[in-house]
Design a protein around this motif. Sequence first.
Motif, PDB file in Angstrom:
ATOM      1  N   ASN A   1       0.837  -1.219   0.000  1.00 12.00           N
ATOM      2  CA  ASN A   1       0.000   0.000   0.000  1.00 12.00           C
ATOM      3  C   ASN A   1       0.866   1.261   0.000  1.00 12.00           C
ATOM      4  O   ASN A   1       0.559   2.244   0.681  1.00 12.00           O
ATOM      5  N   TRP A   2       1.963   1.180  -0.769  1.00 12.91           N
ATOM      6  CA  TRP A   2       2.857   2.329  -0.921  1.00 12.91           C
ATOM      7  C   TRP A   2       3.315   2.888   0.433  1.00 12.91           C
ATOM      8  O   TRP A   2       3.323   4.078   0.666  1.00 12.91           O
ATOM      9  N   GLY A   3       3.689   1.945   1.330  1.00 16.40           N
ATOM     10  CA  GLY A   3       4.180   2.335   2.638  1.00 16.40           C
ATOM     11  C   GLY A   3       3.095   2.472   3.685  1.00 16.40           C
ATOM     12  O   GLY A   3       3.387   2.784   4.845  1.00 16.40           O
ATOM     13  N   GLY A   4       1.855   2.233   3.310  1.00 18.38           N
ATOM     14  CA  GLY A   4       0.738   2.389   4.241  1.00 18.38           C
ATOM     15  C   GLY A   4       0.605   1.243   5.224  1.00 18.38           C
ATOM     16  O   GLY A   4      -0.091   1.368   6.230  1.00 18.38           O
ATOM     17  N   LEU A   5       1.260   0.108   4.924  1.00 18.46           N
ATOM     18  CA  LEU A   5       1.192  -1.034   5.830  1.00 18.46           C
ATOM     19  C   LEU A   5       2.442  -1.069   6.707  1.00 18.46           C
ATOM     20  O   LEU A   5       3.555  -0.867   6.226  1.00 18.46           O
ATOM     21  N   THR A   6       2.236  -1.325   7.978  1.00 18.79           N
ATOM     22  CA  THR A   6       3.382  -1.536   8.860  1.00 18.79           C
ATOM     23  C   THR A   6       3.929  -2.941   8.620  1.00 18.79           C
ATOM     24  O   THR A   6       3.358  -3.735   7.857  1.00 18.79           O
ATOM     25  N   ALA A   7       5.027  -3.275   9.276  1.00 18.27           N
ATOM     26  CA  ALA A   7       5.757  -4.499   8.962  1.00 18.27           C
ATOM     27  C   ALA A   7       4.892  -5.756   9.055  1.00 18.27           C
ATOM     28  O   ALA A   7       4.863  -6.574   8.119  1.00 18.27           O
ATOM     29  N   ALA A   8       4.179  -5.917  10.168  1.00 26.01           N
ATOM     30  CA  ALA A   8       3.434  -7.170  10.374  1.00 26.01           C
ATOM     31  C   ALA A   8       2.356  -7.401   9.313  1.00 26.01           C
ATOM     32  O   ALA A   8       2.318  -8.467   8.683  1.00 26.01           O
ATOM     33  N   PRO A   9       1.468  -6.429   9.059  1.00 25.78           N
ATOM     34  CA  PRO A   9       0.451  -6.673   8.025  1.00 25.78           C
ATOM     35  C   PRO A   9       1.046  -6.776   6.626  1.00 25.78           C
ATOM     36  O   PRO A   9       0.523  -7.507   5.777  1.00 25.78           O
ATOM     37  N   TYR A  10       2.133  -6.055   6.371  1.00 28.26           N
ATOM     38  CA  TYR A  10       2.776  -6.173   5.059  1.00 28.26           C
ATOM     39  C   TYR A  10       3.312  -7.581   4.855  1.00 28.26           C
ATOM     40  O   TYR A  10       3.072  -8.210   3.819  1.00 28.26           O
ATOM     41  N   LEU A  11       4.040  -8.103   5.842  1.00 33.43           N
ATOM     42  CA  LEU A  11       4.585  -9.452   5.719  1.00 33.43           C
ATOM     43  C   LEU A  11       3.472 -10.491   5.635  1.00 33.43           C
ATOM     44  O   LEU A  11       3.626 -11.521   4.974  1.00 33.43           O
ATOM     45  N   ALA A  12       2.339 -10.225   6.254  1.00 39.18           N
ATOM     46  CA  ALA A  12       1.199 -11.152   6.182  1.00 39.18           C
ATOM     47  C   ALA A  12       0.643 -11.246   4.764  1.00 39.18           C
ATOM     48  O   ALA A  12       0.074 -12.282   4.387  1.00 39.18           O
ATOM     49  N   THR A  13       0.808 -10.181   3.970  1.00 37.69           N
ATOM     50  CA  THR A  13       0.314 -10.239   2.588  1.00 37.69           C
ATOM     51  C   THR A  13       1.051 -11.301   1.777  1.00 37.69           C
ATOM     52  O   THR A  13       0.524 -11.806   0.783  1.00 37.69           O
ATOM     53  N   GLY A  14       2.262 -11.625   2.218  1.00 40.60           N
ATOM     54  CA  GLY A  14       3.014 -12.665   1.515  1.00 40.60           C
ATOM     55  C   GLY A  14       2.341 -14.019   1.590  1.00 40.60           C
ATOM     56  O   GLY A  14       2.451 -14.835   0.665  1.00 40.60           O
ATOM     57  N   ASP A  15       1.613 -14.270   2.684  1.00 42.00           N
ATOM     58  CA  ASP A  15       0.885 -15.530   2.815  1.00 42.00           C
ATOM     59  C   ASP A  15      -0.367 -15.543   1.945  1.00 42.00           C
ATOM     60  O   ASP A  15      -0.905 -16.615   1.648  1.00 42.00           O
ATOM     61  N   GLU A  16      -0.839 -14.366   1.549  1.00 38.32           N
ATOM     62  CA  GLU A  16      -2.059 -14.283   0.744  1.00 38.32           C
ATOM     63  C   GLU A  16      -1.788 -14.467  -0.746  1.00 38.32           C
ATOM     64  O   GLU A  16      -2.714 -14.696  -1.528  1.00 38.32           O
ATOM     65  N   VAL A  17      -0.534 -14.356  -1.152  1.00 42.71           N
ATOM     66  CA  VAL A  17      -0.175 -14.559  -2.550  1.00 42.71           C
ATOM     67  C   VAL A  17      -0.309 -16.050  -2.894  1.00 42.71           C
ATOM     68  O   VAL A  17       0.221 -16.909  -2.189  1.00 42.71           O
ATOM     69  N   THR A  18      -1.036 -16.353  -3.953  1.00 44.29           N
ATOM     70  CA  THR A  18      -1.265 -17.742  -4.355  1.00 44.29           C
ATOM     71  C   THR A  18      -0.160 -18.190  -5.315  1.00 44.29           C
ATOM     72  O   THR A  18       0.010 -17.613  -6.390  1.00 44.29           O
ATOM     73  N   VAL A  19       0.570 -19.209  -4.919  1.00 41.66           N
ATOM     74  CA  VAL A  19       1.691 -19.725  -5.717  1.00 41.66           C
ATOM     75  C   VAL A  19       1.240 -21.002  -6.417  1.00 41.66           C
ATOM     76  O   VAL A  19       0.914 -22.001  -5.763  1.00 41.66           O
ATOM     77  N   VAL A  20       1.221 -20.954  -7.755  1.00 43.82           N
ATOM     78  CA  VAL A  20       0.712 -22.058  -8.571  1.00 43.82           C
ATOM     79  C   VAL A  20       1.870 -22.686  -9.342  1.00 43.82           C
ATOM     80  O   VAL A  20       2.520 -22.020 -10.158  1.00 43.82           O
ATOM     81  N   ALA A  21       2.129 -23.953  -9.089  1.00 42.51           N
ATOM     82  CA  ALA A  21       3.193 -24.688  -9.779  1.00 42.51           C
ATOM     83  C   ALA A  21       2.628 -25.349 -11.031  1.00 42.51           C
ATOM     84  O   ALA A  21       1.633 -26.077 -10.960  1.00 42.51           O
ATOM     85  N   GLN A  22       3.261 -25.106 -12.172  1.00 34.81           N
ATOM     86  CA  GLN A  22       2.801 -25.710 -13.423  1.00 34.81           C
ATOM     87  C   GLN A  22       3.512 -27.047 -13.651  1.00 34.81           C
ATOM     88  O   GLN A  22       4.732 -27.131 -13.652  1.00 34.81           O
ATOM     89  N   ILE A  23       2.720 -28.093 -13.874  1.00 35.05           N
ATOM     90  CA  ILE A  23       3.234 -29.429 -14.199  1.00 35.05           C
ATOM     91  C   ILE A  23       3.197 -29.564 -15.715  1.00 35.05           C
ATOM     92  O   ILE A  23       2.122 -29.543 -16.324  1.00 35.05           O
ATOM     93  N   GLU A  24       4.395 -29.735 -16.341  1.00 31.30           N
ATOM     94  CA  GLU A  24       4.442 -29.653 -17.807  1.00 31.30           C
ATOM     95  C   GLU A  24       5.351 -30.689 -18.456  1.00 31.30           C
ATOM     96  O   GLU A  24       5.695 -30.552 -19.633  1.00 31.30           O
ATOM     97  N   CYS A  25       5.754 -31.722 -17.701  1.00 31.34           N
ATOM     98  CA  CYS A  25       6.538 -32.798 -18.318  1.00 31.34           C
ATOM     99  C   CYS A  25       6.257 -34.097 -17.570  1.00 31.34           C
ATOM    100  O   CYS A  25       5.742 -34.090 -16.446  1.00 31.34           O
ATOM    101  N   GLU A  26       6.605 -35.223 -18.192  1.00 26.37           N
ATOM    102  CA  GLU A  26       6.303 -36.528 -17.599  1.00 26.37           C
ATOM    103  C   GLU A  26       7.001 -36.729 -16.265  1.00 26.37           C
ATOM    104  O   GLU A  26       6.448 -37.347 -15.349  1.00 26.37           O
ATOM    105  N   GLU A  27       8.218 -36.207 -16.135  1.00 24.30           N
ATOM    106  CA  GLU A  27       8.943 -36.343 -14.870  1.00 24.30           C
ATOM    107  C   GLU A  27       8.173 -35.659 -13.738  1.00 24.30           C
ATOM    108  O   GLU A  27       8.108 -36.168 -12.611  1.00 24.30           O
ATOM    109  N   ALA A  28       7.593 -34.517 -14.057  1.00 24.03           N
ATOM    110  CA  ALA A  28       6.813 -33.797 -13.054  1.00 24.03           C
ATOM    111  C   ALA A  28       5.533 -34.546 -12.697  1.00 24.03           C
ATOM    112  O   ALA A  28       5.088 -34.514 -11.546  1.00 24.03           O
ATOM    113  N   VAL A  29       4.941 -35.216 -13.673  1.00 22.00           N
ATOM    114  CA  VAL A  29       3.739 -36.010 -13.393  1.00 22.00           C
ATOM    115  C   VAL A  29       4.063 -37.095 -12.377  1.00 22.00           C
ATOM    116  O   VAL A  29       3.323 -37.319 -11.408  1.00 22.00           O
TER     117      VAL A  29
END
Length: 262
Positions: A122-150
């Motif tokens: 929020n352009w500096g509007g968040l203090t450390a704790a709530p800012y770092l908490a936003t990192g948990d809200e980011v959705t990380v999606v792993a793409q499976i795209e080869c037989e080894e990964a399957v």
Amino acid sequence: MTAPWSAARPALGTWIKVPAPEVVEVLAMAGLDFLVIDGEHGTFDVRTMATMISAARGHGIPAFVRVAGHAPRDVQPALDSGAAGLFLPHVDSVDIARTVVESCRFPPLGNRGASPNTRAGNWGGLTAAPYLATGDEVTVVAQIECEEAVADAESIAAVPGIDAVFIGAFDLAVSAGLKPGGEDARALVQRTEAACRASGLSFGGVAASGADAAVLLERGNHFVMVGSDVGFLGKGGREAASEARAGVQRPQEAESSGVVAR
């Protein structure tokens, strides 16, 4: 994690290939649940990508970014720009999944660089704790795209910090030497779905049409990517041209039937 999909409410998204904020605005009003800016196969500079994320946030629709790689320099601009999540291509092993988490998550889970003076903070509007908490809200999606990964899909899905798996059907078929969309390729996709289902993690796939998406949702996919902006544009143009030409008698056809063209 705050994803736009769940087991109870599957979601529809689409790829954005055109580097223009107006495309985000148009598709935000199309009834989709989320958008994915394709930084792997599209021609996006950082500034345009950031503006498109801002446009999506203004319209209240989650904007993900498919990044080109797994390194901090690949993921940091999208994370700082406030992306709802990332699609990471070719997460072909547990080691790569761990690298992805290292780049995308704040300590102690990862080693993502921190700066609250960004859209994500929020352009500096968040203090450390709530800012770092936003990192948990980011959705990380792993793409499976080869037989080894399957073969390793359950283990990849079990890596802490990975939130969902996306089955890249086209790359999966190509890597296995199969015809994309063919019977063997479809069987490989369903094998991957079974592995993801066993892991208990959210998973999704890709469809060329709404009808194809319905089939994937019936099979238990939590989210489906349906077409793309360029696909919608091309299809609309072809249909309009075909409809117009079908309704007009060409002059030579009119003359041969005895009708005088004017």
